[in-house]
Enzyme design. Structure first.
Site, PDB file in Angstrom:
ATOM      1  CG  ASN A   1      -7.674  -2.386  -6.054  1.00 26.37           C
ATOM      2  OD1 ASN A   1      -6.676  -3.076  -5.894  1.00 26.37           O
ATOM      3  ND2 ASN A   1      -8.042  -1.480  -5.144  1.00 26.37           N
TER       4      ASN A   1
ATOM      5  CG  ASP B   1      -2.076   0.919   1.131  1.00 29.70           C
ATOM      6  OD1 ASP B   1      -2.263   1.512   0.049  1.00 29.70           O
ATOM      7  OD2 ASP B   1      -2.800   1.072   2.125  1.00 29.70           O
TER       8      ASP B   1
END
Ligand code: FPP
Length: 243
Positions: A65, A17
């Site tokens: 996503n 991330d």
């Protein structure tokens, strides 16, 4: 430093991330952040193999996503495709076995074929297994396992924890010992929700493109100092509720 040899986790899983924030801090596009994240992944695969990690799982594209802007989604798909095109030979030479976690069937067809090719081309490699979680969601993985169990006509009383494990995308792969999340967020984000039941977690504020070999070694050193009890008592085997 003590002379005690480092305890090496057999399976390390990473939530990579912070690419976006890394790019923003440099006035770059999010795509350039993902490019830097991909470059870093090459380094981390090598570092993990050198350290002796046997399985490395990376969370690269989640089922959620798809909800990102179209150009970012397309950019990520393109990155996976070009990474396979450009890196496959080297990954083969380095003994990396590629596996995919997630739903291949709902990925762009040409990309899905490339992923299948990379799996096939590396299947005899055994230095390190790289699981790429792409179009992956932990809950979706449980749904997938249940669908397969029903399709296999397995009777309810035959369903065990081991059987569910075997029907996940990770079937045959040991559970992660250490799960790392970069960028200072403290969430599981639908990642390996079944397999990480007894994993040790390591959170770092370092953004993914900056998470280098030294950072990986630090995470593994912290892991080495943890005592894993798997729900039992220290050094013993009495049953208690919390591990
Ligand atoms: C999270 O950072 C990262 C992603 C959604 C993509 C991860 C992908 C890669 C590292 C590269 C592609 C991988 C392969 C296997 C080719 P973020 O964008 O959410 O960062 P932010 O929270 O700072 O915005």
């Amino acid at each position: 430093m003590s002379d005690t040899p480092l305890k090496i986790p057999r399976h390390v899983a990473i939530i990579m991330d912070g690419n976006g924030r890394w790019a923003e801090a440099r006035g770059l596009s999010r795509y350039e952040g993902h490019q830097a994240g991909t470059e870093n992944l090459r380094r981390v695969i090598r570092a993990a193999a050198d350290i002796g990690v046997q399985y490395l799982t990376v969370y690269a594209f989640s089922t959620e996503n798809w909800g990102r802007p179209k150009d970012e989604v397309e950019g990520l798909m393109m990155l996976l495709e070009t990474t396979i095109d450009n890196e496959l030979e080297e990954l083969i030479a380095e003994g990396v076995q590629i596996r995919h976690l997630g739903r291949l069937e709902s990925m762009p067809k040409a990309l899905a074929r490339k992923v299948e090719h990379s799996i096939d081309a590396t299947k005899e490699n055994h230095r390190i297994v790289l699981n790429i979680a792409w179009n992956y969601g932990g809950r979706d993985e449980v749904v997938y396992a249940v669908q397969k169990i029903i399709a296999d006509h397995i009777e309810p009383d035959q369903v065990t924890e081991q059987m569910i494990s075997d029907h996940l995308f990770t079937g045959g792969i040991p559970d992660p010992d250490l799960v790392i999340r970069t960028s200072g967020e403290y969430r599981i984000s639908n990642f390996m929700i079944w397999q990480s039941a007894y994993a040790e977690w390591y959170f770092t504020p370092t953004l993914w493109p900056d998470f280098d070999k030294h950072e990986l070694e630090k995470a593994i050193a912290v892991y080495g100092m943890r005592e894993r009890r798997f729900g039992k008592l220290s050094g013993g085997n009495a049953d208690v509720a919390n591990g």
